[in-house]
Design a protein around this motif. Sequence first.
Motif: not given
Length: 534
Positions: A30, A64, A66, A68, A79, A83, A86, A96, A98, A100
Amino acid sequence: MKAAKRWSTALALLGVLTLVISGCGSNNGNNDDKGAQPSGSVKEQDKASGDAVAGNPDIAKFRKLKVYTVGNFPQPDSKAVVEEINKYLKEKINAEIDFQGLPWSSWSEKMALAYQSGEQVDLTFAPSWGDFANNVAKGAFLPLDDLLGQYGKGITDSLDPRFLEGGKVDGKIYAIPTNKEIGESHTIMLRKDLVDKYGFDINSIHTLEDLEPWLETIKKNEPGLSPIWLSGSGSDTLSYFDKTKKSMEENFRYELVIGAPGGIVLDTKTDKMIVSTMDSEATIYRLKLYNDWFKKGYINKDAATTKTSAEDALKAGKTWMKFGSDKPDSDKEDSLATGVELVKLVGNDPELSTASISNSMMAIGRTSVDPARTMMLLNLLHTDKKLINLIDFGVEGRQYVKVDGQDNFIKLPDGVATRTDTGWAPGVEWMFGNQMLTHLWEGESADKWEKFKAYNDRAHKVKSFGFSFNTDPVKTEVSIVNNIIKEYRPILETGSLDTDKVIAEYNAKLKANGIEKIVAEAQKQYDEWKAKQS
């Protein structure tokens, strides 16, 4: 311990092994350069993004990434924790994550699909037992030697050089191991209140068979508890403490073969690859012992099918035991995690194997939107105390508080009974970065990390250290055989059915579906590898 002891580690997630990765497609990230297919070369990646120049990283462009991993997910407070992570990463490397966090039940299938579809994978948990070598062969991960040299100085400065061997395939580094215990030794942990109640002497247990009188006592006097809790669908098996009389007589002569189906082991006495259920008396003896104990009622009746782990059963008051590592302070760690005070049986001296140094690693996906920035993140995980403690333990004041006057010690906030109750207890401490930068929980030894270093120094190499089996020449047979193992393992490892009958059926299916061809290929590769050793 050798092969039988590590059976559970290698087979814990055989679902991974049954999926063949067919390659990676385009990048689905993204970020601004969505759709770009980054090269494995750092210099080419620098040209493509303009982001990093050797020795002078340019982090002007926000990323951003990702990430895993797998664990006890989902977590209620994910969350808030992410936060905070990040906010910190934005300051450090203008990135930051993402995050997973996948549950154990679906991790293998979801990662296989991610690699296959070409989904953005920047940083991923990639242990050797998670089909690592095959994923490398299928192009899922980037080689890291150049990236490590340019952006991983903190890793190379802090990590025992022996660890880096675990992430190598054909001489190139494809994953960075976690800085933790380098050797492997397993144990069984028991409720201290019941050990004290019945006057059990932990130091009197030298073999698995020595436990039987204790199991009988628990069965007779604690009717609500299963003396042993096994989960055939997971990683809970008695092979975690495979100090049977037979295996000790044979001096733990069998070693698992990294990359090969779990039924194949190296007989270190003959230097030959064998099928354990066909040729190892120690394995057959062990499986028959399980069947005997199942018949006596020492093992939970639903062992072959339950998805409830021994740890969860312990928390729920269904058993008095769980499996774990014999590393320093592991009983204290697990007591805190479960809310139950535990003591542990004494394991063997730790073994240094390809499995032990590669059982927890992080890799950078070939579809990463920015491999250089991802290596910077990985380097922070090995060097930055604040970041690693955020990931492992959550937010200070929310998931834990500092112990007064002891800056490196933490405890649960007032009114919170267990770490699970804090909303962030995914159990990932052994997966990320440098474990020796993490806080100590109140009650742990102040010299815990010094003990770890001594534990690592005691670790002795197994005979096949450094060897990893490339299944590509027999990938069709391996896929079929792994499915057979996945079918029969829960029955064999829990003793749920007549052992002689099940082994006969199992061996017949293995033979009919190419196990001997796999063994021959493994032997060929092992002999070639051995000839190159100095």
